[in-house]
Design a protein around this motif. Structure first.
Motif, short mmCIF file in Angstrom:
data_model
loop_
_atom_site.label_atom_id
_atom_site.label_comp_id
_atom_site.label_asym_id
_atom_site.label_seq_id
_atom_site.Cartn_x
_atom_site.Cartn_y
_atom_site.Cartn_z
N THR A 184 -1.76 -3.04 -6.58
CA THR A 184 -2.85 -3.67 -6.39
C THR A 184 -2.73 -5.09 -6.73
O THR A 184 -3.07 -6.03 -5.81
N ALA A 202 -5.30 1.88 4.46
CA ALA A 202 -5.35 0.80 3.59
C ALA A 202 -5.41 -0.58 4.24
O ALA A 202 -6.20 -1.51 4.10
N PHE A 205 0.77 -1.37 0.03
CA PHE A 205 0.10 0.00 -0.06
C PHE A 205 0.78 1.31 0.20
O PHE A 205 0.40 2.35 -0.62
N ASN A 226 -1.80 6.86 5.03
CA ASN A 226 -2.91 6.51 3.95
C ASN A 226 -2.68 4.90 3.80
O ASN A 226 -3.49 4.05 3.88
N ALA A 247 -12.59 8.50 -0.36
CA ALA A 247 -12.34 7.04 -0.12
C ALA A 247 -13.57 6.21 -0.14
O ALA A 247 -13.92 5.22 -0.90
N GLY A 295 -8.41 -1.82 -0.74
CA GLY A 295 -7.19 -1.16 0.05
C GLY A 295 -6.61 -0.42 -0.63
O GLY A 295 -6.17 1.01 -0.53
N GLN A 296 -6.30 -0.66 -2.11
CA GLN A 296 -5.57 0.42 -2.88
C GLN A 296 -6.25 1.58 -3.38
O GLN A 296 -5.89 2.38 -3.62
N ALA A 323 -8.47 2.96 -1.68
CA ALA A 323 -8.52 3.90 -0.62
C ALA A 323 -7.13 4.54 -0.05
O ALA A 323 -7.08 5.54 0.52
N ALA A 324 -6.06 3.95 -0.95
CA ALA A 324 -4.73 4.39 -0.50
C ALA A 324 -4.46 5.96 -0.99
O ALA A 324 -3.70 6.44 0.09
#
Length: 359
Positions: free
Chosen positions: A118, A194, A105, A190, A236, A225-226, A228-229
């Motif tokens: 990702t 994530a 991340f 961040n 996000a 997760g990616q 929202a990174a």
């Protein structure tokens, strides 16, 4: 022979139109090949192709595609090292897995290629979760991810060759959008946010006997997760909800059409149509639309919801139940992801106002 796309008066529009066509063509071609051959988790190939073609860049060098494949292969087979620790020294193994996910991340959060981050996240999460349950399933997943990476990257490269960007008529000073410069402290924060989304669900998969049958859910969670990174909390959360909603609706429509006529040709055309519909909401001139990444993840969601159901080869009532059960799991994962974002923000509030730019 390369396809020549006529250039309208607006060069930026010509570039965007070319990239939309290339996204639809490459993703559909990758899907057709993967489904026709049908290796383990073959739908990884169109996901990789789609991510690579959704990047707002001119034709990358072949070296870039090789790096993508190597990133997937190293993350997949490197994760084998975690398995003995997870089985015999669980605390150490869990911590090391969390550290590896954090760095995947962090790579994206500080400006690295989101597609690489990702795919590395997916490779780590899938192989560790499945490998903790079954060695045979692990080898099948590792082989499927490797073949998918090679095929997906090759078709993305071939799509760039066949449908190249039109020649730029503007001065050389006009360049592609440069990635935003992210302060390292913000990137670390961040990446931790994530990790708060992905790590708990990964741990649940480690102890679940149904890991192999729910790989599509793990792919979605890794992508969340990616997703929202590199965004602020509100953006996000909105992106997670919208990508799941849009992709889920697209998958439901396509699934019901395929129930009427079970055909690989129709399936391929539906994915191509989705690329043509999502593409204008991803690309804007030489760069991305403001919500471009959200629509990219929506396209991923549509593929990863639809593909396992189609691979079952059964379009009866039992297949319907499995399809909607999987879709419901995606919804619950998204609800958890949004909750994790706001819970993280409550305990670790942002102490600066540095704006974040979407990937």
């Amino acid at each position: 022979m390369p396809i020549d796309v006529a250039s309208p008066a607006n060069p930026g529009l010509a570039i965007a139109n070319t990239r939309i066509l290339r996204l639809a063509f490459g993703t559909a071609l990758s899907l057709w090949i993967s489904q026709a051959v049908g290796w383990s988790i073959s739908y990884i190939a169109p996901i990789i192709t789609m991510f690579l073609l959704a990047m707002p860049i001119a034709r990358p060098k072949a070296k870039f595609f090789v790096v993508v494949v190597l990133a997937v292969v190293i993350s997949v087979y490197g994760s084998f090292l975690f398995l003995p620790l997870l089985l015999h020294q669980k605390a150490v193994g869990v911590l090391l897995l969390g550290l590896a996910l954090f760095h995947a991340f962090y790579f994206s959060a500080k400006g690295g290629a989101a597609v690489v981050g990702t795919l590395v996240t997916i490779g780590l999460a899938l192989t560790v979760a499945v490998g903790s349950v079954s060695v045979d399933a692990l080898l099948a997943v590792a082989g499927g991810l490797t073949v998918g990476a090679v095929v997906g990257a090759f078709i993305a490269f071939l799509s760039h060759v066949m449908i190249p960007d039109p020649p730029a008529d503007e001065p050389a000073a006009v360049k592609e959008d440069a990635p935003a410069s992210i302060p390292l402290a913000v990137a670390r924060r961040n990446a931790m946010r994530a990790l708060a989304i992905v790590w708990p669900i990964t741990l649940w998969f480690l102890v679940s006997v149904a890991s192999a049958s729910n790989m599509a859910v793990m792919i979605k969670v890794a992508a969340m997760g990616q997703e929202a990174a590199n965004q602020k909390a509100g953006d996000a959360a909105k992106s997670l909800i919208m990508s799941t909603l849009i992709g889920g609706i697209g998958a439901v429509i396509a699934w019901n059409i395929l129930r009427i006529w079970q055909s690989l040709t129709l399936y391929t055309l539906l994915i191509a149509l989705a690329g043509l519909l999502f593409g204008p909401r991803i690309f804007a001139g030489r760069g991305l639309q403001p919500n471009g990444p959200t629509w990219s993840y929506a396209f991923l969601t549509m593929i990863v919801v639809l593909a396992p159901a189609v691979l079952d080869g059964d379009f009866g009532s039992s297949a319907d139940a499995r399809f909607y059960d999987r879709l419901l799991m995606f919804v619950w994962a998204t609800v958890y992801g949004v909750g994790a974002i706001y819970l993280f923000e409550a305990f670790w509030p942002q102490r600066n106002s540095i704006p974040l730019k979407s990937k």
